[in-house]
Design a protein around this motif. Structure first.
Motif, mmCIF file in Angstrom:
data_model
loop_
_atom_site.group_PDB
_atom_site.id
_atom_site.type_symbol
_atom_site.label_atom_id
_atom_site.label_comp_id
_atom_site.label_asym_id
_atom_site.label_seq_id
_atom_site.Cartn_x
_atom_site.Cartn_y
_atom_site.Cartn_z
ATOM 1 N N UNK A 19 0.834 -1.218 0.000
ATOM 2 C CA UNK A 19 0.000 0.000 0.000
ATOM 3 C C UNK A 19 0.863 1.261 0.000
ATOM 4 N N UNK A 20 0.686 2.103 -0.994
ATOM 5 C CA UNK A 20 1.554 3.262 -1.167
ATOM 6 C C UNK A 20 1.461 4.235 0.001
ATOM 7 N N UNK A 21 0.259 4.561 0.447
ATOM 8 C CA UNK A 21 0.124 5.551 1.514
ATOM 9 C C UNK A 21 0.768 5.071 2.812
ATOM 10 N N UNK A 22 0.616 3.809 3.130
ATOM 11 C CA UNK A 22 1.277 3.283 4.326
ATOM 12 C C UNK A 22 2.780 3.305 4.165
ATOM 13 N N UNK A 23 3.246 3.004 2.956
ATOM 14 C CA UNK A 23 4.684 3.054 2.682
ATOM 15 C C UNK A 23 5.214 4.472 2.873
ATOM 16 N N UNK A 24 4.461 5.457 2.407
ATOM 17 C CA UNK A 24 4.849 6.854 2.596
ATOM 18 C C UNK A 24 4.952 7.202 4.081
ATOM 19 N N UNK A 25 4.025 6.694 4.874
ATOM 20 C CA UNK A 25 4.048 6.971 6.314
ATOM 21 C C UNK A 25 5.323 6.443 6.962
ATOM 22 N N UNK A 26 5.639 5.195 6.690
ATOM 23 C CA UNK A 26 6.775 4.563 7.358
ATOM 24 C C UNK A 26 8.101 5.136 6.867
ATOM 25 N N UNK A 27 8.243 5.318 5.581
ATOM 26 C CA UNK A 27 9.483 5.909 5.055
ATOM 27 C C UNK A 27 9.605 7.356 5.523
ATOM 28 N N UNK A 33 14.602 18.850 10.573
ATOM 29 C CA UNK A 33 15.116 17.574 11.015
ATOM 30 C C UNK A 33 14.633 17.161 12.383
ATOM 31 N N UNK A 34 15.112 17.855 13.413
ATOM 32 C CA UNK A 34 14.766 17.470 14.786
ATOM 33 C C UNK A 34 13.264 17.633 15.033
ATOM 34 N N UNK A 35 12.706 18.750 14.577
ATOM 35 C CA UNK A 35 11.276 18.984 14.786
ATOM 36 C C UNK A 35 10.420 17.924 14.113
ATOM 37 N N UNK A 36 10.754 17.581 12.872
ATOM 38 C CA UNK A 36 9.994 16.557 12.163
ATOM 39 C C UNK A 36 10.136 15.201 12.842
ATOM 40 N N UNK A 80 7.675 10.877 15.422
ATOM 41 C CA UNK A 80 7.884 9.822 16.418
ATOM 42 C C UNK A 80 6.725 9.792 17.411
ATOM 43 N N UNK A 81 6.311 10.976 17.870
ATOM 44 C CA UNK A 81 5.180 11.036 18.796
ATOM 45 C C UNK A 81 3.914 10.488 18.140
ATOM 46 N N UNK A 82 3.641 10.923 16.919
ATOM 47 C CA UNK A 82 2.419 10.482 16.248
ATOM 48 C C UNK A 82 2.442 8.987 15.954
ATOM 49 N N UNK A 83 3.613 8.459 15.640
ATOM 50 C CA UNK A 83 3.708 7.038 15.315
ATOM 51 C C UNK A 83 3.548 6.167 16.552
ATOM 52 N N UNK A 84 4.295 6.514 17.621
ATOM 53 C CA UNK A 84 4.353 5.642 18.790
ATOM 54 C C UNK A 84 3.266 5.920 19.826
ATOM 55 N N UNK A 85 2.721 7.148 19.840
ATOM 56 C CA UNK A 85 1.793 7.525 20.904
ATOM 57 C C UNK A 85 0.355 7.732 20.440
ATOM 58 N N UNK A 86 0.108 7.641 19.157
ATOM 59 C CA UNK A 86 -1.257 7.801 18.652
ATOM 60 C C UNK A 86 -1.556 6.643 17.703
ATOM 61 N N UNK A 106 -1.504 7.508 5.202
ATOM 62 C CA UNK A 106 -1.310 8.835 4.642
ATOM 63 C C UNK A 106 -1.271 9.947 5.667
ATOM 64 N N UNK A 107 -1.778 9.690 6.877
ATOM 65 C CA UNK A 107 -1.856 10.761 7.874
ATOM 66 C C UNK A 107 -0.471 11.178 8.362
ATOM 67 N N UNK A 108 0.392 10.222 8.638
ATOM 68 C CA UNK A 108 1.737 10.573 9.107
ATOM 69 C C UNK A 108 2.502 11.323 8.031
ATOM 70 N N UNK A 109 2.421 10.852 6.803
ATOM 71 C CA UNK A 109 3.091 11.542 5.702
ATOM 72 C C UNK A 109 2.551 12.956 5.546
ATOM 73 N N UNK A 110 1.226 13.098 5.661
ATOM 74 C CA UNK A 110 0.625 14.422 5.541
ATOM 75 C C UNK A 110 1.099 15.369 6.625
ATOM 76 N N UNK A 111 1.169 14.873 7.869
ATOM 77 C CA UNK A 111 1.639 15.716 8.974
ATOM 78 C C UNK A 111 3.076 16.153 8.751
ATOM 79 N N UNK A 112 3.919 15.232 8.285
ATOM 80 C CA UNK A 112 5.317 15.574 8.033
ATOM 81 C C UNK A 112 5.467 16.591 6.920
ATOM 82 N N UNK A 113 4.688 16.457 5.864
ATOM 83 C CA UNK A 113 4.769 17.387 4.742
ATOM 84 C C UNK A 113 4.316 18.791 5.146
ATOM 85 N N UNK A 114 3.229 18.864 5.907
ATOM 86 C CA UNK A 114 2.734 20.172 6.353
ATOM 87 C C UNK A 114 3.763 20.836 7.267
#
Length: 277
Positions: free
Chosen positions: A124-132, A187-190, A195-201, A208-216
């Protein structure tokens, strides 16, 4: 009485980290090598959670695609957006040791590489975008620090006490060390945010949500930091009133918002478990 400005030349920095015989090894190259090594390590850690989109044995194949996409896209993007004259000398495009990479071009190359990988492996592309995406901040930190060590991509003039004189600017005017600002936000901020969004939510279960948050996060920060970063030579006064970096950040912002906006059929759900070796 004001204290004398800091001088980059007084820090004893050099673009060359060490020599292997007659071969100079540059910090910029080491930054990319460390980026991919750390990214591989962290991605493998992320993939150990339930519902990961690919298997551990697929990581090295993925990394090969990412390396080609990021380096190829970054170099071609630099030539397209910042140094169009390079197209008149195609062999110069291959001279990576001369420097010249575009984050926005690298992002485009990364998206192309991930799309092709997802189609070939049916991941799944969107999930791949999130993890990468969660593993990419290492590069934003290390490459910006390498920019600072190289004494390049300095900021605009400033009167702040940490303003620094960069010899490459051709004047004795203190300037923002904008490379370090970018290492902090991009770098550090992203890294902290994702990390918080991945491990704590539960956002990793909403493709696609994690990728979207990082891009914004990146686009907003880059747009603001362009106000203290010196534009590339020849791009100081674009007729539409924005710098090239700000202009290229707008589609990233739009893409990030698109990924964050809820869509029909995208309700929260736990994905099927993936066998992890």
């Amino acid at each position: 009485m004001t204290s004398p400005a800091l001088r980059w030349s007084d820090l004893g920095l050099s673009p060359i980290a060490f020599h292997l015989g007659p071969l100079p090894i540059r910090w910029y190259a080491l930054a990319f090598i460390a980026t991919f090594a750390l990214g591989r390590w962290y991605l493998r850690r992320l993939l150990r959670v339930d519902g990961a989109p690919l298997r551990l044995e697929q990581v090295d194949d993925l990394l090969s695609c990412v390396v080609i996409g990021v380096i190829g896209g970054g170099r071609l993007g630099y030539a397209t957006f910042y140094q169009p004259e390079l197209w008149a000398h195609p062999l110069e495009l291959l001279s990576l040791w001369h420097g010249g990479m575009s984050f926005h071009g690298g992002l485009i190359g990364l998206l192309v590489a991930l799309t092709l990988f997802a189609r070939r492996t049916r991941v799944p592309l969107l999930s791949l975008l999130d993890y990468v995406g969660c593993a990419t901040p290492f590069g934003m930190i290390l490459v910006r620090i390498a920019n600072f060590i190289n004494g390049e991509l300095w900021g605009r003039p400033t009167t702040l006490p940490w303003g620094m004189i960069f010899p490459g600017a051709g004047d004795d005017v203190p300037r923002h060390p904008s490379q370090l600002y970018e290492a902090g936000w991009e770098g550090i901020g992203t890294m902290v945010l994702l990390s918080f969004l991945f491990w704590r939510t539960g956002l990793r279960h909403q493709p696609g949500r994690l990728a979207g948050a990082g891009l914004v996060w990146y686009a907003v920060g880059r747009f603001m930091l362009e106000r203290v970063r010196q534009p590339d030579h020849g791009l100081e006064h674009l007729w539409w009133g924005l710098t090239m970096g700000q202009t290229l950040s707008i589609p990233i912002l739009i893409g990030g918002i698109f990924l964050l906006v809820p869509r029909s059929g995208s309700a929260h759900r736990e994905p099927p478990r993936t066998a992890i070796s």
